[in-house]
Enzyme design. Sequence first.
Site, PDB file in Angstrom:
ATOM      1  CB  CYS A  80      -0.921  -0.020   1.221  1.00 46.22           C
ATOM      2  SG  CYS A  80      -1.902   1.472   1.379  1.00 46.22           S
ATOM      3  CB  CYS A 138      -0.358   2.387   4.067  1.00 46.80           C
ATOM      4  SG  CYS A 138      -1.934   1.807   3.420  1.00 46.80           S
ATOM      5  CG  ASP A 139       3.427   1.105   4.342  1.00 51.03           C
ATOM      6  OD1 ASP A 139       2.974   1.586   5.396  1.00 51.03           O
ATOM      7  OD2 ASP A 139       3.264  -0.085   4.004  1.00 51.03           O
TER       8      ASP A 139
END
Length: 311
Positions: free
Chosen positions: A135, A138-139
């Site tokens: 993701c 997300c990261d």
Amino acid sequence: MSDTHFDVAIIGSGPAGYTASIYTSRAKLKTIIISGSLPGGQLMTTTEVENFPGFPKGITGPELMMNMQQQSERFGTRIVIDEVTRVDFKNRPFKIFTGSAEYTAESVLISTGASPRKLGLKSESDFSGKGVSYCATCDGPFFRDQEIVVVGGGDTALEEATFLTKFGKTVKIVHRRNELRASKILQERAFENPKIEFIWNSTVVNIEGTGKVASVTIKDINTGAETTLNAGGLFVAIGHEPNTTIFKDQLDLDERGYVVLNNITRTNIDGVFAAGDVHDHRYRQAITAAGFGCMAALDIEKWLSEARGKQ
């Protein structure tokens, strides 16, 4: 009401399931969560979560899920760590079978999520959360000024790669064919982006590093030649599989297996609802899953009160 009969049965225990249970239990509806074998879902394998509101310094995925679980239990939710093997939504009350028990419920919420497709390498699981991610939103910010490798050739891979150029020094897209499946507009954007480089007809065969990802070995599928690329991060963007196999004979699913919703959170079966990544293949964020969980819980509460009013 017996020990195995509930007003609300929630199948799955990520942010959607936990949030829904907080609402239904607070509304004094007898609620059970059957969590699956990995309570907390995908966030249990996420090290740092920086984009969930309310945690200015960030929080780890497992800690966030434990907080949600404790909050849910505080209001009286019963949480069972077990795997649902079969459901019967054709009769009422609805029946839910696990490896060790049978439960009945007036209403059901499906929040079983989706699992990222994986490359299937041992080194992939070794470095999951240590440089291997599924993701970008997300990261991505954890990979500032690093060399990044993205695997895939569809819309998701190109969207993730383009997003990652905001942070990474370079982004190399490794694709096993010599042309992309992604939409033309995304292809144009990626080809025009000076930070993106394409490596065609290639697959990732190994990931190496000490404690975290340092390099990725790729193999040319035509020649068999292997090349090692320096990389601080590897993003696998080859799609997700919704966890819906046990529902396929009973619920309407789309061609990819995601639950089809009518009227926001309702499935085709009156009294069965869905929330989170099990239907949402677009956003796939903890906060949107939690939002859908809240919406589903309010819809369930209203549905139960109307159904009981008619009896």
